[in-house]
Design an enzyme around this catalytic site. Structure first.
Site, mmCIF file in Angstrom:
data_model
loop_
_atom_site.group_PDB
_atom_site.id
_atom_site.type_symbol
_atom_site.label_atom_id
_atom_site.label_comp_id
_atom_site.label_asym_id
_atom_site.label_seq_id
_atom_site.Cartn_x
_atom_site.Cartn_y
_atom_site.Cartn_z
ATOM 1 N N GLU A 1 34.645 44.229 33.330
ATOM 2 C CA GLU A 1 35.582 45.269 33.765
ATOM 3 C C GLU A 1 35.196 46.633 33.181
ATOM 4 O O GLU A 1 35.453 47.667 33.788
ATOM 5 C CB GLU A 1 37.027 44.901 33.395
ATOM 6 N N HIS B 1 32.898 48.259 35.562
ATOM 7 C CA HIS B 1 33.635 48.903 36.662
ATOM 8 C C HIS B 1 34.234 50.228 36.180
ATOM 9 O O HIS B 1 34.184 51.241 36.863
ATOM 10 C CB HIS B 1 34.783 48.002 37.128
ATOM 11 N N GLU C 1 30.148 46.366 41.931
ATOM 12 C CA GLU C 1 29.922 45.098 41.248
ATOM 13 C C GLU C 1 28.566 45.094 40.535
ATOM 14 O O GLU C 1 28.396 44.402 39.532
ATOM 15 C CB GLU C 1 30.023 43.965 42.279
HETATM 16 ZN ZN ZN Z 1 34.025 42.885 39.433
#
Ligand code: ZN
Length: 523
Positions: free
Chosen positions: A293, A296, A322
């Site tokens: 995360e 991201h 991603e």
């Molecule tokens: Zn992801």
């Protein structure tokens, strides 16, 4: 005289043309400015949906679900109204073909290209469908969460059927050339087709299944005992959050929470939120989830805030998003260099639990390859097989070739075939992912695309600024972060995913780098 007169006429005409051009230029500039203003407003409205969604997952009491569904349906309808306002169509036409967008890579041309794409897609969707999808998603995700807790697939099945009926309607409204799935995939990975994906998956599957089989037969060593120890959650949390900050997650502009599953939510500039989930019996999953995360979040925090609310300030695609998360999770967070820096701190945090465990044993345990039932806990080698299964099933559901009631059996059959294991219940089988309950159909393949892109991008970064592992060992992560910022984040949507990957790595997207990287590290 005549000639003089002619010249005068000519110059008058030239003057007319020039002033016409000036007027046209002014008009296209004004229209462009209005488009950008509308785009920003739409993003702000959209971000309120993001905070409602975040709240529903992190703090909303269960009783609030019906009202939340109404809120989200209304807002989604309003956003849709604004996105399909005929005025936007007029403004787009004013700017298209003007000198303002003559350079295809200029920020104006990029914004226009993407705003046109969004407008054309949105206007094909009826408002009723948009509202209904938002409402069903809210109810369905709650139904999914309860069904998963009770391992009761039957109670969720009607929602799943309804979700795919709406998804089919959406795909048909959007239109497609070859297969229905293309229309939905385009939401998450513009320009990518089902045919391209199938070819890519086939290439991966044919090389990964033998690798998984070979690794399955390898004798297990001492290291398998490490993950079975108990690691107090509060200390896991403190360690993971400190590591994320070290990688560059800006806590002035972000926060951490505990959630039912790990996710990252972009609320707006200066507000990016990470939700994490920790289990006392498994140190690795919680930590790697946070690394994922954080990847991201670094992308969102790396976007240019000056472009907020316009395509130039948005992520390219979910696949590229991603690629960032998978890179920090796997290509950074699992490496020896990374742990040479972090392991002494981890041992300090868990002196009793890890004090006697050497670094290499810890890493071997973390990087064990073993087919498992749970996608988010999967190792790097088997991960993409979990995605192949979902890709096949959601295409069948979308085309009506598979009914929700038959999903558990179809799920079990594929896990047996691709991974050699069978789920003992639906909780560990077809009820494990939230995606379908949230109407995210066509989303799963972007995880594998992310792995593919990540391997290519990391290889290019290592060539340009490496050896990166030496930097990690020295606790230096800003080199990679800066490189990603300059090569990926700052461009917003300037390039489509395939063009971006080719520009940065010299090669079009292909799984060779991923297969080579997996074979090198695990084979
Ligand atoms: Zn992801």
């Amino acid at each position: 005289m005549e000639q003089y007169g002619a010249t005068t006429n000519l110059s008058r005409q030239c003057g007319d043309v020039q002033s016409q051009l000036k007027v046209r230029k002014l008009k296209s500039e004004q229209s462009y400015a209005e488009l950008i203003r509308l785009s920003r407003e739409r993003s702000v409205m959209h971000s309120t949906l993001a905070i409602l969604q975040w709240d529903a997952e992190i703090c909303m009491p269960r009783g609030g679900v019906k009202h939340r569904g109404d809120q989200m349906a209304l807002l989604a309808g309003l956003v849709h109204d604004r996105s399909t306002d005929p005025r936007i169509g007029e403004l787009l036409s004013d700017v298209e073909g003007s000198s303002l967008v003559a350079d295809a890579e200029s920020e104006e041309a990029v914004n226009l290209r993407e705003l046109r794409r969004d407008f054309d897609r949105e206007t094909r969707l009826p408002r009723r469908l948009v509202e209904e999808t938002a409402r069903v998603s809210a109810l369905s995700s709650q139904a999914w969460s309860e069904a998963r807790d009770r391992d009761d697939f039957k109670s969720f099945a009607p929602f799943l059927d309804q979700t795919f009926v709406l998804a089919r309607e959406k795909a048909d409204a959007l239109g497609y050339k070859d297969v229905r799935y293309d229309a939905l995939l385009d939401d998450y990975e513009p320009d990518m087709t089902t045919a391209q994906l199938s070819a890519l998956f086939e290439q991966l599957r044919s090389q990964l299944v033998p690798l998984v089989d070979a690794l399955r037969d390898r004798p297990k060593g001492e290291h398998t005992r490490v993950p079975e120890r108990e690691f107090p959650v509060e200390r896991q949390r403190a360690f993971a959050e400190a590591a994320a900050a070290k990688l560059g997650f800006d806590l002035e502009c972000g926060r951490f929470d505990l959630g039912p599953h790990p996710f990252c939510s972009m609320i707006g500039p200066g507000d990016v939120r990470i939700a994490a989930r920790y289990q006392p019996g498994n140190l690795t999953n919680g930590f790697l989830g946070v690394m994922h995360e954080t990847g991201h979040a670094l992308y969102e925090q790396g976007l240019d805030p000056a472009h907020y609310g316009t395509p130039m300030g948005e992520a390219v695609s979910l696949g590229i998003h991603e690629s960032q998360s998978r890179m920090w999770e796997n290509l950074v967070g699992r490496t020896k260099g990374f742990w040479m820096h972090f392991y002494p701190q981890l041992q300090q945090a868990f002196e009793r639990e890890l004090g006697d465990v050497p670094l290499e044993t810890f890493r071997a345990a973390m990087n064990q390859v073993a087919p498992g039932l749970i996608r988010v806990e999967a190792d790097e080698v088997t991960y993409n097989l979990h995605i192949v299964i979902r890709f096949e099933l959601e295409r069948a559901l979308l085309d009506g070739d598979l009914r929700a009631a038959d999903v558990p059996a179809a799920w079990g059959e594929r896990y047996r075939k691709y991974l050699g294991i069978t789920p003992d219940n639906d909780r560990n089988g077809c009820l494990q992912d939230i995606h379908w309950s949230e109407s995210l159909i066509g989303y799963f393949p972007t995880y594998t695309l992310g792995n593919v892109y990540a391997a290519q991008l990391f290889e290019a970064a290592d060539r340009a600024i490496g050896p990166l592992e030496d930097a990690f060992a020295a606790g230096e992560f800003s080199t990679l972060r800066t490189w990603l910022g300059e090569n990926i984040h700052r461009h917003g949507k300037r390039y489509r995913a395939a063009a971006l990957v080719e520009r940065v790595t010299g090669n079009p997207p292909n799984p060779s780098a991923l297969i080579a990287s997996l074979a090198h590290r695990y084979g």
